[in-house]
Design a protein around this motif. Structure first.
Motif, PDB file in Angstrom:
ATOM      1  N   GLY A  18       0.810  -1.214   0.000  1.00 34.80           N
ATOM      2  CA  GLY A  18       0.000   0.000   0.000  1.00 34.80           C
ATOM      3  C   GLY A  18       0.842   1.262   0.000  1.00 34.80           C
ATOM      4  O   GLY A  18       2.039   1.235   0.277  1.00 34.80           O
ATOM      5  N   GLU A  19       0.183   2.355  -0.348  1.00 33.62           N
ATOM      6  CA  GLU A  19       0.833   3.661  -0.348  1.00 33.62           C
ATOM      7  C   GLU A  19       0.731   4.274   1.051  1.00 33.62           C
ATOM      8  O   GLU A  19      -0.273   4.095   1.741  1.00 33.62           O
ATOM      9  CB  GLU A  19       0.154   4.597  -1.354  1.00 33.62           C
ATOM     10  N   ILE A  20       1.742   5.017   1.443  1.00 33.12           N
ATOM     11  CA  ILE A  20       1.736   5.691   2.735  1.00 33.12           C
ATOM     12  C   ILE A  20       1.905   7.178   2.479  1.00 33.12           C
ATOM     13  O   ILE A  20       2.970   7.625   2.048  1.00 33.12           O
ATOM     14  CB  ILE A  20       2.860   5.174   3.650  1.00 33.12           C
ATOM     15  N   ALA A  21       0.852   7.942   2.709  1.00 34.12           N
ATOM     16  CA  ALA A  21       0.909   9.387   2.479  1.00 34.12           C
ATOM     17  C   ALA A  21       0.794  10.160   3.783  1.00 34.12           C
ATOM     18  O   ALA A  21       1.459  11.162   3.987  1.00 34.12           O
ATOM     19  CB  ALA A  21      -0.196   9.814   1.526  1.00 34.12           C
ATOM     20  N   GLU A  22      -0.078   9.666   4.651  1.00 32.84           N
ATOM     21  CA  GLU A  22      -0.203  10.313   5.945  1.00 32.84           C
ATOM     22  C   GLU A  22      -0.131   9.277   7.047  1.00 32.84           C
ATOM     23  O   GLU A  22      -0.502   8.120   6.867  1.00 32.84           O
ATOM     24  CB  GLU A  22      -1.482  11.154   6.053  1.00 32.84           C
ATOM     25  N   VAL A  23       0.403   9.702   8.175  1.00 32.82           N
ATOM     26  CA  VAL A  23       0.618   8.791   9.290  1.00 32.82           C
ATOM     27  C   VAL A  23       0.070   9.437  10.563  1.00 32.82           C
ATOM     28  O   VAL A  23      -0.162  10.648  10.616  1.00 32.82           O
ATOM     29  CB  VAL A  23       2.112   8.450   9.465  1.00 32.82           C
ATOM     30  N   TYR A  24      -0.124   8.624  11.561  1.00 39.41           N
ATOM     31  CA  TYR A  24      -0.780   9.079  12.782  1.00 39.41           C
ATOM     32  C   TYR A  24       0.196   9.120  13.956  1.00 39.41           C
ATOM     33  O   TYR A  24       0.934   8.181  14.194  1.00 39.41           O
ATOM     34  CB  TYR A  24      -1.965   8.158  13.100  1.00 39.41           C
ATOM     35  N   ASP A  25       0.140  10.236  14.654  1.00 41.44           N
ATOM     36  CA  ASP A  25       0.929  10.430  15.863  1.00 41.44           C
ATOM     37  C   ASP A  25      -0.072  10.485  17.013  1.00 41.44           C
ATOM     38  O   ASP A  25      -0.819  11.452  17.146  1.00 41.44           O
ATOM     39  CB  ASP A  25       1.724  11.739  15.751  1.00 41.44           C
ATOM     40  N   LEU A  38       2.265   5.955  12.976  1.00 39.32           N
ATOM     41  CA  LEU A  38       1.480   4.774  12.634  1.00 39.32           C
ATOM     42  C   LEU A  38       0.751   4.897  11.304  1.00 39.32           C
ATOM     43  O   LEU A  38       0.258   5.966  10.942  1.00 39.32           O
ATOM     44  CB  LEU A  38       0.443   4.523  13.737  1.00 39.32           C
ATOM     45  N   THR A  39       0.663   3.770  10.598  1.00 37.47           N
ATOM     46  CA  THR A  39      -0.224   3.655   9.456  1.00 37.47           C
ATOM     47  C   THR A  39      -1.055   2.394   9.643  1.00 37.47           C
ATOM     48  O   THR A  39      -0.602   1.436  10.275  1.00 37.47           O
ATOM     49  CB  THR A  39       0.558   3.604   8.121  1.00 37.47           C
ATOM     50  N   PHE A  40      -2.276   2.431   9.121  1.00 37.99           N
ATOM     51  CA  PHE A  40      -3.190   1.304   9.283  1.00 37.99           C
ATOM     52  C   PHE A  40      -3.456   0.654   7.933  1.00 37.99           C
ATOM     53  O   PHE A  40      -3.472   1.326   6.901  1.00 37.99           O
ATOM     54  CB  PHE A  40      -4.508   1.769   9.909  1.00 37.99           C
ATOM     55  N   ALA A  41      -3.680  -0.661   7.944  1.00 38.04           N
ATOM     56  CA  ALA A  41      -3.900  -1.404   6.704  1.00 38.04           C
ATOM     57  C   ALA A  41      -4.751  -2.624   7.020  1.00 38.04           C
ATOM     58  O   ALA A  41      -4.785  -3.085   8.161  1.00 38.04           O
ATOM     59  CB  ALA A  41      -2.564  -1.830   6.108  1.00 38.04           C
ATOM     60  N   ASN A  92       4.351   0.746  12.557  1.00 36.07           N
ATOM     61  CA  ASN A  92       5.153   1.907  12.924  1.00 36.07           C
ATOM     62  C   ASN A  92       6.051   2.240  11.734  1.00 36.07           C
ATOM     63  O   ASN A  92       7.030   1.534  11.465  1.00 36.07           O
ATOM     64  CB  ASN A  92       5.980   1.575  14.167  1.00 36.07           C
ATOM     65  N   VAL A  93       5.707   3.320  11.024  1.00 34.22           N
ATOM     66  CA  VAL A  93       6.420   3.611   9.772  1.00 34.22           C
ATOM     67  C   VAL A  93       7.882   3.964  10.015  1.00 34.22           C
ATOM     68  O   VAL A  93       8.684   3.967   9.075  1.00 34.22           O
ATOM     69  CB  VAL A  93       5.729   4.712   8.938  1.00 34.22           C
ATOM     70  N   ARG A  94       8.253   4.246  11.234  1.00 31.61           N
ATOM     71  CA  ARG A  94       9.667   4.491  11.534  1.00 31.61           C
ATOM     72  C   ARG A  94      10.507   3.239  11.317  1.00 31.61           C
ATOM     73  O   ARG A  94      11.730   3.325  11.226  1.00 31.61           O
ATOM     74  CB  ARG A  94       9.837   4.977  12.982  1.00 31.61           C
ATOM     75  N   LYS A 105       2.625  13.391   5.703  1.00 41.67           N
ATOM     76  CA  LYS A 105       1.752  14.263   6.480  1.00 41.67           C
ATOM     77  C   LYS A 105       1.481  13.571   7.817  1.00 41.67           C
ATOM     78  O   LYS A 105       1.017  12.418   7.836  1.00 41.67           O
ATOM     79  CB  LYS A 105       0.438  14.514   5.735  1.00 41.67           C
ATOM     80  N   ILE A 106       1.778  14.257   8.902  1.00 39.11           N
ATOM     81  CA  ILE A 106       1.574  13.677  10.229  1.00 39.11           C
ATOM     82  C   ILE A 106       0.275  14.213  10.821  1.00 39.11           C
ATOM     83  O   ILE A 106       0.086  15.428  10.940  1.00 39.11           O
ATOM     84  CB  ILE A 106       2.758  13.992  11.159  1.00 39.11           C
ATOM     85  N   VAL A 107      -0.644  13.302  11.131  1.00 36.04           N
ATOM     86  CA  VAL A 107      -1.953  13.653  11.666  1.00 36.04           C
ATOM     87  C   VAL A 107      -1.941  13.360  13.178  1.00 36.04           C
ATOM     88  O   VAL A 107      -1.639  12.228  13.584  1.00 36.04           O
ATOM     89  CB  VAL A 107      -3.063  12.862  10.982  1.00 36.04           C
ATOM     90  N   GLN A 108      -2.259  14.372  13.968  1.00 35.32           N
ATOM     91  CA  GLN A 108      -2.302  14.152  15.412  1.00 35.32           C
ATOM     92  C   GLN A 108      -3.616  13.451  15.777  1.00 35.32           C
ATOM     93  O   GLN A 108      -4.684  13.883  15.348  1.00 35.32           O
ATOM     94  CB  GLN A 108      -2.233  15.501  16.143  1.00 35.32           C
ATOM     95  N   VAL A 109      -3.523  12.376  16.538  1.00 32.70           N
ATOM     96  CA  VAL A 109      -4.703  11.616  16.963  1.00 32.70           C
ATOM     97  C   VAL A 109      -4.837  11.757  18.466  1.00 32.70           C
ATOM     98  O   VAL A 109      -3.885  11.513  19.210  1.00 32.70           O
ATOM     99  CB  VAL A 109      -4.572  10.132  16.596  1.00 32.70           C
ATOM    100  N   ASP A 110      -6.023  12.150  18.903  1.00 34.02           N
ATOM    101  CA  ASP A 110      -6.249  12.320  20.339  1.00 34.02           C
ATOM    102  C   ASP A 110      -6.740  11.014  20.940  1.00 34.02           C
ATOM    103  O   ASP A 110      -7.923  10.755  21.039  1.00 34.02           O
ATOM    104  CB  ASP A 110      -7.257  13.441  20.582  1.00 34.02           C
TER     105      ASP A 110
END
Ligand SMILES: [Zn+2]
Length: 114
Positions: A18-25, A38-41, A92-94, A105-110
């Protein structure tokens, strides 16, 4: 495309489709300590290719198996059930080889309530 990745020692290796464009912090009680992005799939998009057997940590609802390397301690991926009941993987995309984190693009998740 298919990404490859691994923990630090290589015992836990994986392929992720899959493509990874945005990830979650996420700022939940675990993520804010662990510091992953993080990325989800869908579960089938993540294939475990390493020789090691991961350790597993669960908390809160215990619906997510947070896997980690029992040798080097790095946590490359988790598996669990999404809100709709579908089997999901979280990576963990790291830990992905050659991925330029600065392009994401890093998306902040609460998630702090967890
Ligand atoms: Zn390791």
């Amino acid at each position: 495309m298919t990404h490859t990745g691994r923990c630090h020692c290589g015992s836990l290796a994986f392929e992720l489709d899959g493509e990874i464009a945005e990830v979650y912090d996420c700022n939940c009680s675990m993520c804010r300590r662990r510091g992953g992005l993080l990325t989800f799939a869908p579960a089938a998009a993540l294939r475990e290719t390493g020789s090691g057997t991961p350790g597993t940590y669960r908390f809160d609802t215990h619906k997510i198996a947070h896997h980690f390397c029992t040798t080097c301690g790095i946590a490359p991926y988790s598996r669990g059930t999404g809100p709709d009941g579908a089997e999901m993987a979280c990576v963990n995309v790291r830990c992905i080889d050659g991925l330029d984190l600065a392009t994401l693009k890093i998306v902040q998740v609460d998630g702090a309530r967890f």
